[in-house]
Structure formats: C-alpha cells, structure tokens
Design an enzyme around this catalytic site. Structure first.
Site, PDB file in Angstrom:
ATOM      1  N   ASP A  10      75.416  42.204   1.981  1.00 21.71           N
ATOM      2  CA  ASP A  10      74.917  40.971   1.385  1.00 21.71           C
ATOM      3  C   ASP A  10      75.620  39.774   2.038  1.00 21.71           C
ATOM      4  O   ASP A  10      76.700  39.925   2.633  1.00 21.71           O
ATOM      5  CB  ASP A  10      75.181  41.008  -0.123  1.00 21.71           C
ATOM      6  CG  ASP A  10      74.813  39.716  -0.804  1.00 21.71           C
ATOM      7  OD1 ASP A  10      73.659  39.275  -0.662  1.00 21.71           O
ATOM      8  OD2 ASP A  10      75.683  39.133  -1.477  1.00 21.71           O
ATOM      9  N   ASP A  12      75.514  35.779   0.722  1.00 28.45           N
ATOM     10  CA  ASP A  12      76.079  34.794  -0.195  1.00 28.45           C
ATOM     11  C   ASP A  12      76.916  35.469  -1.275  1.00 28.45           C
ATOM     12  O   ASP A  12      76.457  36.370  -1.977  1.00 28.45           O
ATOM     13  CB  ASP A  12      74.950  33.978  -0.829  1.00 28.45           C
ATOM     14  CG  ASP A  12      74.164  33.200   0.203  1.00 28.45           C
ATOM     15  OD1 ASP A  12      74.655  32.158   0.645  1.00 28.45           O
ATOM     16  OD2 ASP A  12      73.072  33.671   0.592  1.00 28.45           O
ATOM     17  N   SER A  44      69.820  40.366   2.411  1.00 28.18           N
ATOM     18  CA  SER A  44      69.927  39.160   1.613  1.00 28.18           C
ATOM     19  C   SER A  44      68.623  38.810   0.920  1.00 28.18           C
ATOM     20  O   SER A  44      67.548  39.265   1.328  1.00 28.18           O
ATOM     21  CB  SER A  44      70.343  37.996   2.534  1.00 28.18           C
ATOM     22  OG  SER A  44      70.360  36.767   1.850  1.00 28.18           O
ATOM     23  N   GLY A  45      68.721  37.986  -0.113  1.00 22.23           N
ATOM     24  CA  GLY A  45      67.529  37.391  -0.698  1.00 22.23           C
ATOM     25  C   GLY A  45      67.008  36.242   0.125  1.00 22.23           C
ATOM     26  O   GLY A  45      65.925  35.715  -0.140  1.00 22.23           O
ATOM     27  N   LYS A 194      66.622  45.708  -2.370  1.00 24.98           N
ATOM     28  CA  LYS A 194      67.403  45.941  -1.153  1.00 24.98           C
ATOM     29  C   LYS A 194      67.643  47.425  -0.896  1.00 24.98           C
ATOM     30  O   LYS A 194      67.753  47.851   0.256  1.00 24.98           O
ATOM     31  CB  LYS A 194      68.743  45.218  -1.234  1.00 24.98           C
ATOM     32  CG  LYS A 194      68.654  43.704  -1.198  1.00 24.98           C
ATOM     33  CD  LYS A 194      70.059  43.120  -1.166  1.00 24.98           C
ATOM     34  CE  LYS A 194      70.065  41.615  -1.277  1.00 24.98           C
ATOM     35  NZ  LYS A 194      71.425  41.052  -1.221  1.00 24.98           N
ATOM     36  N   ASP A 217      77.696  41.716  -4.243  1.00 31.86           N
ATOM     37  CA  ASP A 217      78.400  41.007  -5.317  1.00 31.86           C
ATOM     38  C   ASP A 217      77.537  40.705  -6.528  1.00 31.86           C
ATOM     39  O   ASP A 217      78.063  40.381  -7.589  1.00 31.86           O
ATOM     40  CB  ASP A 217      78.975  39.683  -4.795  1.00 31.86           C
ATOM     41  CG  ASP A 217      77.910  38.607  -4.672  1.00 31.86           C
ATOM     42  OD1 ASP A 217      76.891  38.835  -3.973  1.00 31.86           O
ATOM     43  OD2 ASP A 217      78.079  37.523  -5.268  1.00 31.86           O
ATOM     44  N   ASN A 220      71.244  41.879  -7.691  1.00 28.66           N
ATOM     45  CA  ASN A 220      70.194  42.234  -6.731  1.00 28.66           C
ATOM     46  C   ASN A 220      70.710  43.150  -5.622  1.00 28.66           C
ATOM     47  O   ASN A 220      69.935  43.582  -4.767  1.00 28.66           O
ATOM     48  CB  ASN A 220      69.556  40.981  -6.123  1.00 28.66           C
ATOM     49  CG  ASN A 220      70.541  40.102  -5.382  1.00 28.66           C
ATOM     50  OD1 ASN A 220      71.703  39.966  -5.771  1.00 28.66           O
ATOM     51  ND2 ASN A 220      70.092  39.494  -4.307  1.00 28.66           N
TER      52      ASN A 220
END
Length: 270
Positions: A10, A12, A44-45, A194, A217, A220
C-alpha cells in the site's frame, strides 16, 4: 529473501511519508530487490496514473494494483479490470446527489479507465482529489460520462467511516463499499478488492501466496494481507489491520516498509 518473490505494498499511510513522498533512497531499495528477482508491486486506491507518477522510471515494467484492485496493470498492459455496470453507476450517482440534497458535505469522484471525473469545482475539493487522481475532468453529469468506470470514490471533510460509509454499507449484491482512508469511501463491483488484484497478479507471474509479502495500514488492505503469507501491518495501522496481519512494521513516518525490506535483504546477503 527467505523465498519471497513478490512484495505488494500500500502507499498512503504505509510506504509514503506524511508529505505523500517515497523514502528518499527507495529507488536503491527497488534496485536491490530487482537484483534478487523480487517483484515489487504498489497496491493502492489511487488512480493508476497517480501511482505511475511516483515510479516514472519503472512505468514500462512494474506491476500495479490500482483503484483498490479494480485495475491490475503489468507495466503498460492491462492484466485485469472489474468495471461497474452502467445501471449501478446511475444508482450510485443518484444516492450521492440525494445525500448532498440532505445537506451532507460529500464530494464524488467517478473513476474511469481514461480519467477521473467530478461535477463540482472548488479549490479545496479539487486539490484533495488531485492528490490521488491527477488525470481529472470536471463534467456536468457524472452519470452521462462515456468511460469504463472502476469505482465511485466519496470524500468527506470529517470521518469517512462515521459520516459516509453507513450510507453505502448495504448496497445491492452487485456492489461493495469499503473505507479506503480517513476521508474516503470507495464503491466498487462486488468481489473487487486488493486481495483479488493480488491473486490475479500472482497467477500471471506464477508466484504463490507463500512467496508473497504485503504491507498495509487501512481496512481496504485486509484482503491483500490475506493473500500474502508474510503480511505486515504498520505500527500506525487501523486496529482491524493489526488484528489480521501476521507481523508488524514500524510506522510509515519511520520508513517502516523499507526497514523490513532492508532487514530481509541483509539476511539474504549473510
């Protein structure tokens, strides 16, 4: 590297620091991984183009899991995607407009393969959206845009988990909402996450779960951690992530991902 061939990470809150930047010497870490034939995959989103902006020199070769798993790229080639049905797009836009009419301060971003789209301007909202969706257009009607849509992203000034997620938690069977950040909720086709994106990448590369490491973290990231035998929650992670991951890494502000990787690299060199 203890048999590890793939690292999914991930961005952020995990790899990036508080200024949304990579560790200063991360390019060297990537070179060390490549020398040992370990594949690194940001997951990532964020929009695909936002992720590429962080790794421009690797755009032609690096695998990417974008839009919370709705788009999986292998270099510049699409490996897999899961798009929203047009009827679901219309329904989601209608729900969002209804919430705005009720006075809820929530912005909507319709995330397509070609671009992301918003209906409203305003410097503060556009600046927040542009952090994650640099390819962005302002349009009159989100439901009328011609693109293949990967998800609807919703942004609130307060807590997304408290203020917006409950409005989208019980959608129909074709849709699934997930809290993707302190201020963000993403709505995607059911089954998209994910973890599914990581499964698709593992299958394409011929890499097993036991050969996979993952860092996350937020909630998601849960399914992605499930697909990696070597799963790490950041010290600053959401409690659900800490409970799900097998191992812990220092905070993103302490270069936690890089410290774990360097420890493994040092062990492999010993």
């Amino acid at each position: 590297m203890n048999g590890i061939r793939l690292i999914a990470c991930d961005l952020d809150g995990t790899l990036l620091d508080e200024q949304k930047q990579l560790p200063a010497d991360f390019a060297h870490t990537l070179a060390q991984l490549a020398a040992r034939e370990v594949v690194f995959c940001p997951a990532s989103g964020r929009q695909y183009h936002s992720i590429l902006a962080l790794f421009p020199e690797l755009a032609a070769t690096m695998p990417v899991i974008a839009e919370n798993g709705a788009l999986v790229m292998m270099g510049e080639r699409e490996l897999a995607s899961s798009c929203l049905a047009r009827a679901d797009v219309s329904e989601l836009v209608a729900i969002w407009r209804g919430l705005v009419q009720q006075g809820l301060d929530v912005g909507a971003v319709m995330c397509g393969k070609r671009s992301a789209y918003v209906e409203r301007g305003g410097t503060g909202f556009i600046d927040e959206v542009a952090k994650y969706y640099p390819r962005l257009e302002v349009v009159d009607d989100l439901a009328a845009v011609a693109d293949d849509f990967l998800k609807l992203a919703l942004c609130v000034p307060g807590s997304a988990e408290r203020d917006i997620y409950p409005h989208f938690a019980a959608l129909g069977p074709s849709l699934k909402a997930v809290v993707s950040g302190e201020r963000w909720v993403d709505v995607m086709a059911a089954g998209v996450n994910k973890g599914r994106g990581l499964q698709q990448l593992q299958a394409a590369l011929g890499i097993a779960r036991e050969q996979t490491m993952a860092f996350g973290d937020f909630v998601n990231d849960l399914e992605m951690l499930d697909e990696a035998a070597h799963s790490y929650a950041m010290k600053n992670a959401h409690p659900a992530v800490v409970a799900r991951a097998r191992f812990r890494a220092p905070c993103n502000t302490e270069r936690g991902v890089q410290r774990v990787i360097h420890s493994l690299l040092a062990g492999a060199a010993a």
